[in-house]
Write a protein that holds these residues in place. Structure first.
Motif, PDB file in Angstrom:
ATOM      1  N   ARG A  87       0.831  -1.196   0.000  1.00  0.00           N
ATOM      2  CA  ARG A  87       0.000   0.000   0.000  1.00  0.00           C
ATOM      3  C   ARG A  87       0.871   1.253   0.000  1.00  0.00           C
ATOM      4  NH1 ARG A  87      -5.186  -0.910   0.464  1.00  0.00           N
ATOM      5  NH2 ARG A  87      -5.916  -2.908   1.285  1.00  0.00           N
ATOM      6  N   THR A  88       0.378   2.268  -0.661  1.00  0.00           N
ATOM      7  CA  THR A  88       1.079   3.544  -0.709  1.00  0.00           C
ATOM      8  C   THR A  88       0.532   4.457   0.376  1.00  0.00           C
ATOM      9  OG1 THR A  88      -0.516   4.556  -2.233  1.00  0.00           O
ATOM     10  CG2 THR A  88       1.295   3.281  -3.203  1.00  0.00           C
ATOM     11  N   SER A  89       1.209   5.562   0.569  1.00  0.00           N
ATOM     12  CA  SER A  89       0.723   6.535   1.560  1.00  0.00           C
ATOM     13  C   SER A  89      -0.662   7.042   1.172  1.00  0.00           C
ATOM     14  CB  SER A  89       1.704   7.707   1.661  1.00  0.00           C
ATOM     15  OG  SER A  89       1.805   8.389   0.422  1.00  0.00           O
ATOM     16  N   GLU A  90      -0.901   7.161  -0.142  1.00  0.00           N
ATOM     17  CA  GLU A  90      -2.207   7.640  -0.593  1.00  0.00           C
ATOM     18  C   GLU A  90      -3.300   6.633  -0.252  1.00  0.00           C
ATOM     19  OE1 GLU A  90      -4.833  10.372  -2.039  1.00  0.00           O
ATOM     20  OE2 GLU A  90      -2.686  10.600  -1.638  1.00  0.00           O
ATOM     21  N   ASP A  91      -2.974   5.340  -0.340  1.00  0.00           N
ATOM     22  CA  ASP A  91      -3.947   4.308   0.040  1.00  0.00           C
ATOM     23  C   ASP A  91      -4.347   4.473   1.510  1.00  0.00           C
ATOM     24  OD1 ASP A  91      -3.906   3.114  -2.475  1.00  0.00           O
ATOM     25  OD2 ASP A  91      -2.233   1.803  -1.958  1.00  0.00           O
ATOM     26  N   TRP A  92      -3.345   4.664   2.365  1.00  0.00           N
ATOM     27  CA  TRP A  92      -3.627   4.818   3.787  1.00  0.00           C
ATOM     28  C   TRP A  92      -4.444   6.084   4.037  1.00  0.00           C
ATOM     29  CZ3 TRP A  92      -3.309   0.703   6.455  1.00  0.00           C
ATOM     30  CH2 TRP A  92      -2.294  -0.236   6.241  1.00  0.00           C
ATOM     31  N   ALA A  93      -4.114   7.159   3.299  1.00  0.00           N
ATOM     32  CA  ALA A  93      -4.835   8.421   3.477  1.00  0.00           C
ATOM     33  C   ALA A  93      -6.297   8.287   3.060  1.00  0.00           C
ATOM     34  CB  ALA A  93      -4.155   9.530   2.681  1.00  0.00           C
ATOM     35  N   ALA A 110      -5.138   6.653  13.441  1.00  0.00           N
ATOM     36  CA  ALA A 110      -4.036   5.697  13.288  1.00  0.00           C
ATOM     37  C   ALA A 110      -3.643   5.557  11.821  1.00  0.00           C
ATOM     38  CB  ALA A 110      -4.443   4.346  13.852  1.00  0.00           C
ATOM     39  N   LEU A 111      -4.628   5.523  10.926  1.00  0.00           N
ATOM     40  CA  LEU A 111      -4.345   5.342   9.497  1.00  0.00           C
ATOM     41  C   LEU A 111      -3.644   6.554   8.892  1.00  0.00           C
ATOM     42  CD1 LEU A 111      -7.700   3.627   8.479  1.00  0.00           C
ATOM     43  CD2 LEU A 111      -5.439   2.548   8.485  1.00  0.00           C
ATOM     44  N   ILE A 112      -4.067   7.756   9.284  1.00  0.00           N
ATOM     45  CA  ILE A 112      -3.415   8.931   8.711  1.00  0.00           C
ATOM     46  C   ILE A 112      -1.988   9.068   9.243  1.00  0.00           C
ATOM     47  CG2 ILE A 112      -4.084  10.687  10.408  1.00  0.00           C
ATOM     48  CD1 ILE A 112      -3.959  11.000   6.565  1.00  0.00           C
ATOM     49  N   TYR A 113      -1.746   8.571  10.465  1.00  0.00           N
ATOM     50  CA  TYR A 113      -0.378   8.568  10.980  1.00  0.00           C
ATOM     51  C   TYR A 113       0.504   7.645  10.133  1.00  0.00           C
ATOM     52  CZ  TYR A 113      -1.061  11.299  15.259  1.00  0.00           C
ATOM     53  OH  TYR A 113      -1.293  12.310  16.163  1.00  0.00           O
ATOM     54  N   TYR A 114      -0.052   6.503   9.678  1.00  0.00           N
ATOM     55  CA  TYR A 114       0.706   5.622   8.793  1.00  0.00           C
ATOM     56  C   TYR A 114       1.053   6.352   7.501  1.00  0.00           C
ATOM     57  CZ  TYR A 114      -0.387   1.516  11.662  1.00  0.00           C
ATOM     58  OH  TYR A 114      -0.482   0.613  12.673  1.00  0.00           O
ATOM     59  N   ALA A 115       0.070   7.066   6.945  1.00  0.00           N
ATOM     60  CA  ALA A 115       0.300   7.795   5.695  1.00  0.00           C
ATOM     61  C   ALA A 115       1.392   8.843   5.878  1.00  0.00           C
ATOM     62  CB  ALA A 115      -1.004   8.449   5.230  1.00  0.00           C
ATOM     63  N   ARG A 117       3.717   8.871   8.116  1.00  0.00           N
ATOM     64  CA  ARG A 117       4.995   8.196   8.360  1.00  0.00           C
ATOM     65  C   ARG A 117       5.651   7.791   7.036  1.00  0.00           C
ATOM     66  NH1 ARG A 117       4.669   3.385  12.497  1.00  0.00           N
ATOM     67  NH2 ARG A 117       3.770   5.120  13.670  1.00  0.00           N
ATOM     68  N   MET A 118       4.839   7.393   6.068  1.00  0.00           N
ATOM     69  CA  MET A 118       5.373   7.002   4.766  1.00  0.00           C
ATOM     70  C   MET A 118       5.750   8.215   3.914  1.00  0.00           C
ATOM     71  SD  MET A 118       2.920   3.808   3.654  1.00  0.00           S
ATOM     72  CE  MET A 118       3.887   3.462   2.191  1.00  0.00           C
ATOM     73  N   ASP A 119       4.962   9.273   4.008  1.00  0.00           N
ATOM     74  CA  ASP A 119       5.224  10.472   3.215  1.00  0.00           C
ATOM     75  C   ASP A 119       4.711  11.686   3.988  1.00  0.00           C
ATOM     76  OD1 ASP A 119       5.551  12.492   1.406  1.00  0.00           O
ATOM     77  OD2 ASP A 119       4.479  11.525  -0.245  1.00  0.00           O
ATOM     78  N   GLY A 120       5.601  12.328   4.694  1.00  0.00           N
ATOM     79  CA  GLY A 120       5.213  13.466   5.512  1.00  0.00           C
ATOM     80  C   GLY A 120       5.202  14.786   4.775  1.00  0.00           C
ATOM     81  N   GLU A 121       5.378  14.747   3.447  1.00  0.00           N
ATOM     82  CA  GLU A 121       5.436  15.978   2.659  1.00  0.00           C
ATOM     83  C   GLU A 121       4.136  16.289   1.933  1.00  0.00           C
ATOM     84  OE1 GLU A 121       8.180  18.040   2.743  1.00  0.00           O
ATOM     85  OE2 GLU A 121       8.675  16.640   4.356  1.00  0.00           O
ATOM     86  N   LYS A 122       3.059  15.603   2.275  1.00  0.00           N
ATOM     87  CA  LYS A 122       1.768  15.863   1.647  1.00  0.00           C
ATOM     88  C   LYS A 122       0.927  16.738   2.585  1.00  0.00           C
ATOM     89  CE  LYS A 122       2.282  13.309  -2.075  1.00  0.00           C
ATOM     90  NZ  LYS A 122       1.660  11.989  -2.173  1.00  0.00           N
ATOM     91  N   PRO A 123       0.706  18.001   2.223  1.00  0.00           N
ATOM     92  CA  PRO A 123      -0.030  18.893   3.133  1.00  0.00           C
ATOM     93  C   PRO A 123      -1.437  18.414   3.459  1.00  0.00           C
ATOM     94  CG  PRO A 123       0.189  19.860   0.927  1.00  0.00           C
ATOM     95  CD  PRO A 123       1.086  18.670   0.974  1.00  0.00           C
ATOM     96  N   GLN A 124      -2.079  17.727   2.494  1.00  0.00           N
ATOM     97  CA  GLN A 124      -3.454  17.281   2.742  1.00  0.00           C
ATOM     98  C   GLN A 124      -3.522  16.232   3.850  1.00  0.00           C
ATOM     99  OE1 GLN A 124      -1.695  16.899  -0.031  1.00  0.00           O
ATOM    100  NE2 GLN A 124      -2.210  15.035  -1.183  1.00  0.00           N
ATOM    101  N   TYR A 125      -2.438  15.480   4.058  1.00  0.00           N
ATOM    102  CA  TYR A 125      -2.432  14.492   5.136  1.00  0.00           C
ATOM    103  C   TYR A 125      -2.480  15.204   6.496  1.00  0.00           C
ATOM    104  CZ  TYR A 125      -0.763  11.190   1.541  1.00  0.00           C
ATOM    105  OH  TYR A 125      -0.622  10.417   0.409  1.00  0.00           O
ATOM    106  N   HIS A 126      -1.694  16.266   6.626  1.00  0.00           N
ATOM    107  CA  HIS A 126      -1.646  16.999   7.888  1.00  0.00           C
ATOM    108  C   HIS A 126      -2.955  17.755   8.120  1.00  0.00           C
ATOM    109  CE1 HIS A 126       2.644  16.143   8.438  1.00  0.00           C
ATOM    110  NE2 HIS A 126       2.742  16.299   7.137  1.00  0.00           N
ATOM    111  N   SER A 127      -3.552  18.231   7.042  1.00  0.00           N
ATOM    112  CA  SER A 127      -4.847  18.914   7.165  1.00  0.00           C
ATOM    113  C   SER A 127      -5.918  17.940   7.643  1.00  0.00           C
ATOM    114  CB  SER A 127      -5.252  19.510   5.813  1.00  0.00           C
ATOM    115  OG  SER A 127      -6.499  20.157   5.904  1.00  0.00           O
ATOM    116  N   LEU A 128      -5.893  16.705   7.110  1.00  0.00           N
ATOM    117  CA  LEU A 128      -6.851  15.691   7.554  1.00  0.00           C
ATOM    118  C   LEU A 128      -6.604  15.322   9.010  1.00  0.00           C
ATOM    119  CD1 LEU A 128      -9.112  13.674   7.129  1.00  0.00           C
ATOM    120  CD2 LEU A 128      -7.453  12.097   6.085  1.00  0.00           C
TER     121      LEU A 128
END
Length: 239
Positions: A87-93, A110-115, A117-128
């Motif tokens: 799975r990719t970070s996008e899958d987890w997100a 927990a799932l967004i933390y996995y995302a 952890r895999m790619d911390g450079e996606k601003p939408q992950y932190h916004s979520l």
């Protein structure tokens, strides 16, 4: 990975059985309940549960998996089919967003933390992540930290600037609040969520904008908190 084995259910389990098993085991193995080496094991188990549930809740994926299983031969036992899915970070997100929309905040977090952890450079992950923490009503500073990361990665994210303005005001940091509100206006002065009427001054006076100070934005009005609350209502659709 055999998703039926991971979720401890039989191959003929109903959709309700699958969902119930997932929520029961996800609660048992949620990483926040463990520390040290046990936490690492819990993270692995939680990840396996999420992957298994992702397969079995989708009728097409479930059918595909079952069709891939070899038929048992006479005198032999059917072997588990190992069908690893990277799975990719996008899958987890995506899974985190779905869990959040279903109201499963623990799983979503927990799932967004996995995302991340895999790619911390996606601003939408932190916004979520900030949205999840906001809904939980926990540590506001953790929300601010997530939004500040989102803004650092995407400086022109107007919504995150507005959310930061409100949260800094709540924390009693008026200067930071005003700075983010001003940044939002500079980025998108005609943004629908920023169309808040300015208070009228005494008759015969002029605002800075009316005075023709080209290129300069008017200072925020005195009722900044009320304005921020109004902006937050527009942003969340609760206004």
């Amino acid at each position: 990975m055999n998703p039926f084995t991971v979720l401890e259910i039989s191959p003929d389990a109903s959709p309700d059985d699958i969902k119930a098993a997932y929520h029961r085991l996800a609660k048992r193995w949620h990483p926040d309940r463990y520390t040290g080496d046990e936490k690492v094991e819990a993270e692995n188990r939680f990840r396996e549960l999420a992957e298994a549930f992702s397969v079995l809740k989708d009728p097409a994926k479930r059918l595909t998996f079952q069709q891939q299983q070899p038929r048992p031969q006479a005198g032999s036992v059917a072997l588990e089919v190992d069908t690893p899915q990277e799975r990719t970070s996008e899958d987890w997100a995506v899974m985190a967003k779905a869990a959040f929309e279903e109201g499963n905040n623990d799983q979503a977090r927990a799932l967004i933390y996995y995302a991340i952890r895999m790619d911390g450079e996606k601003p939408q992950y932190h916004s979520l992540l900030a949205s999840i923490l906001e809904k939980e009503g926990g540590d506001l500073r953790a929300v601010v930290k997530a939004l500040e990361t989102a803004v650092r990665l995407a400086p022109r994210d107007v919504d995150s600037h507005i959310r930061l303005a409100l949260h800094f005001q709540t924390l009693g940091m008026a200067a930071r609040s005003q700075r983010h509100l001003q940044a939002a206006r500079e980025i998108s002065p005609n943004h629908p969520k920023l169309r808040t009427p300015l208070p009228k001054g005494p008759k015969g006076t002029k605002t800075q904008a009316a005075a023709g100070q080209k290129g300069k934005l008017p200072a925020p009005p005195p009722g900044l908190l009320d304005q921020l609350k109004d902006l937050w209502g527009r942003l969340t659709g609760k206004g």
